[in-house]
Design an enzyme around this catalytic site. Structure first.
Site, PDB file in Angstrom:
ATOM      1  N   ASP A  98       0.865  -1.175   0.000  1.00 50.71           N
ATOM      2  CA  ASP A  98       0.000   0.000   0.000  1.00 50.71           C
ATOM      3  C   ASP A  98       0.905   1.229   0.000  1.00 50.71           C
ATOM      4  OD1 ASP A  98      -2.164   1.775   0.485  1.00 50.71           O
ATOM      5  OD2 ASP A  98      -3.154   0.247   1.702  1.00 50.71           O
ATOM      6  N   ASP A 199      -3.033   4.760  -2.380  1.00 49.07           N
ATOM      7  CA  ASP A 199      -4.031   5.411  -1.539  1.00 49.07           C
ATOM      8  C   ASP A 199      -4.476   6.754  -2.147  1.00 49.07           C
ATOM      9  OD1 ASP A 199      -5.330   5.345   1.147  1.00 49.07           O
ATOM     10  OD2 ASP A 199      -4.235   7.217   1.423  1.00 49.07           O
ATOM     11  N   GLU A 248      -6.808   3.802  -5.521  1.00 45.53           N
ATOM     12  CA  GLU A 248      -8.020   4.092  -4.760  1.00 45.53           C
ATOM     13  C   GLU A 248      -8.492   5.476  -5.169  1.00 45.53           C
ATOM     14  OE1 GLU A 248      -9.668   4.457  -0.212  1.00 45.53           O
ATOM     15  OE2 GLU A 248      -7.861   5.475  -0.844  1.00 45.53           O
ATOM     16  N   HIS A 322     -11.055  -1.983   4.919  1.00 43.61           N
ATOM     17  CA  HIS A 322     -10.827  -1.523   6.291  1.00 43.61           C
ATOM     18  C   HIS A 322     -11.526  -0.197   6.592  1.00 43.61           C
ATOM     19  CE1 HIS A 322      -8.091   0.550   3.719  1.00 43.61           C
ATOM     20  NE2 HIS A 322      -7.822   1.420   4.677  1.00 43.61           N
ATOM     21  N   ASP A 323     -12.175   0.403   5.588  1.00 45.70           N
ATOM     22  CA  ASP A 323     -12.881   1.677   5.795  1.00 45.70           C
ATOM     23  C   ASP A 323     -14.393   1.491   5.771  1.00 45.70           C
ATOM     24  OD1 ASP A 323     -10.442   3.080   5.751  1.00 45.70           O
ATOM     25  OD2 ASP A 323     -10.567   3.435   3.594  1.00 45.70           O
TER      26      ASP A 323
END
Ligand code: TEU
Length: 544
Positions: A98, A199, A248, A322-323
């Protein structure tokens, strides 16, 4: 088609802090991932995406990086990571890192130098601005609440942070910044990783600093030079290498996502977008209590499926990360064991038969649920805690706030993986950093492996179908009966082959429309079809 085309892959997302703890610290670690590689191979996934494991003060659980070249001691050492990569490769599992390069932590040495010395060349690595009347330079809002500019009294100036105040946005318009970031990516390529998740990468080009009607989004989302920068990044780093990349994309458009992921443009391999997960928001507002709008969900998913396919782009497809809250609690039903199992399987089938690269978020494969916390002290996430304060200030009742957080908080997905019915779900021998839901006694990996009807076996089968049948990867998609209130129906087509997918999103049984021909070979199913009735949360895939 190529045997090892990355497009045929399934990615498994690991949130290391909650994955598996080998030291008793209460937080997961890299050795904990190594320990579970056999399980991941058994599941059948191809790539493992690790959310950030770099040095970080952990104000945003690693999305606030203070050193791109160091591993966070809480997770282990650089040798541990080396060993993870080697052991993953032995099992034919690839590793995706990431990369968070829209911002750094304010603990990063670049920021510290920039903050301490206005003459430092690092000052221009970030967005420091003065304003005539000493008000924030623009009215943009941070995605975690409050104004996006933080005042620095020493120099009477502000710096920009689209996320937490400790996550300062980098100035991509500065070529030195871009070069330094490409060096980071190249370091990890040389280290041996196989891919990257970038990200909030569509926020890197900021555009003009002007007051906004929409909290600033229109200036920095898919900003003016973003495609130019991503092409440049591709050419200086992973372009021409066998690497899978996914960006993302926050609040993006189909048009931009085609540009990001169409191979001819040499930007990224694929894109995440979140529009299909905003179908339980009220007027675009996340911190609200609302039910799923099923028609909207189908409409958005299909619009993106068709649009990206036609534009020769590539979607990353997912329900969870995870969000996001856990999908079985969100769009399924976790209120009874039966509905839990059936809705988790149905949701898995709908998603994995779509076009694009599917992502499984740790624990999703056993149908992990939201924890249903009922006390604010159980929450850990900076965004949730800010939202709590903000709703308090606006006069919301405690119970109302807890209801909303229970539905929307990012902590819903951050509780530890439930490995077994032993103490702390087999996650740690210490005190877990966040509470574990009681249902670990029945919902856990060990129980799931031993039960051939478990959600886990549905995931294994879906992965296998993708690997064995090209239609799942390359086939076009045809939405059907979009007006239906309960059923999600679509077909896939590839060469002479057609697959029909039917899923019942309601807990009641439901009639399949008469014009749908159910003949053919059943590839996977849950629930039962009798005549043209499909049971509650049932789903079926038929090869025709
Ligand atoms: O998230 C970006 C993002 O915009 C969201 O998914 C965000 O968490 C949500 O909008 C809040 O309502 C990425 C990471 O996935 C997230 O964990 C980080 O906190 C964020 O970037 C900042 O790095």
């Amino acid at each position: 088609m190529e045997q090892n085309d990355w497009r045929k892959s399934v990615v498994y997302q690991i949130y290391p802090k909650s994955f598996n703890d080998t030291t008793g610290s209460g937080e997961g670690d890299i050795q904990g991932i190594i320990e579970k590689l056999d399980y991941l191979q058994y599941l059948g996934v191809d790539y493992l995406w690790l959310t950030p494991v770099y040095e970080s003060p952990m104000n945003d659980n690693g999305y606030d990086i203070s050193n791109y070249y160091k591993i966070n001691e809480r997770f282990g050492t650089i040798e541990d990571l080396k060993s993870l990569i080697a052991k993953a490769h032995q099992r034919n599992l690839k590793i995706m890192m990431d990369i968070v390069i829209n911002h750094t932590s304010t603990d990063h040495e670049w920021f510290k130098k920039a903050y301490e010395d206005q003459e430092s060349p690092y000052r221009d690595y970030y967005f420091f601005r003065r304003s005539a009347d000493n008000k924030p330079p623009t009215n943009w809002e941070s995605k975690f609440g409050g104004n996006a500019w933080k005042y620095d009294p020493k120099t009477e100036s502000y710096y920009l942070h689209l996320f937490d105040v400790t996550q300062a946005d980098l100035n991509w318009d500065n070529p030195e910044v871009r070069k330094a970031l490409y060096d980071v990516i190249n370091y990890w390529i040389d280290f041996g990783v196989d891919g990257f998740r970038f990200d909030v990468i569509n926020l890197i080009s900021k555009g003009e600093f002007k007051d906004s009607q929409y909290i600033g989004k229109e200036f920095y989302t898919d900003g003016p030079r973003v495609h130019e920068y991503l092409h440049e990044m591709n050419q200086h780093t992973f372009g021409n290498r066998e690497m899978m990349t996914v960006g993302e994309m926050s609040s993006t458009t189909i048009e931009d996502c085609i540009k990001y992921s169409n191979p001819e443009r040499q930007e990224l391999s694929s894109v995440f977008n979140f529009h299909h997960l905003k179908v339980d928001y009220v007027n675009g507002e996340k911190w609200t209590n609302a039910k799923l709008n099923f028609h909207k969900l189908k409409e958005i998913l299909m619009e993106w499926q068709l649009g990206i396919y036609d534009g020769n782009g590539w979607n990353a497809i997912f329900w969870c990360n995870h969000d996001q809250p856990r999908v079985v609690s969100r769009f399924g039903d976790d209120s009874t064991p039966h509905n839990h199992q059936e809705s988790a399987k149905m949701l898995a089938t709908v998603l994995h038969m779509l076009q694009g690269t599917p992502y499984i978020y740790q624990g999703e494969e056993i149908g992990m649920t939201d924890p249903h916390f009922n006390d604010i002290n159980q929450y850990r996430d900076v965004e949730s805690l800010n939202a709590y304060d903000n709703m308090k200030e606006r006069g919301f009742e405690e119970s109302e706030i807890l209801e909303i957080l229970g539905q929307k908080s990012r902590d819903n997905s951050r509780t530890p993986v439930q490995w077994s019915n032993l103490e702390n779900a087999g996650f740690t021998t210490g005190q877990p950093w966040i509470d574990i839901p009681e249902n670990y006694r029945s919902i856990n990996v060990e129980t799931a492996i031993n039960d051939e009807n478990s959600v886990l076996h549905t995931y294994r089968k879906l992965i296998q179908l993708r690997h064995e049948h090209d239609i799942v990867t390359y086939g076009s998609i045809e939405p059907l009966h979009m007006e239906h209130d309960k059923l999600f129906i679509y077909k896939r087509h590839y060469n002479e082959e057609t697959w029909l997918i039917i899923a019942n999103f309601s807990k009641e049984s439901c009639e399949i429309p008469a014009d749908i021909n159910l003949e053919g070979e059943v590839m996977i199913t849950n629930g039962t079809i009798t005549g043209n009735q499909i049971t509650g949360f049932g789903s079926i895939v038929i090869q025709q």
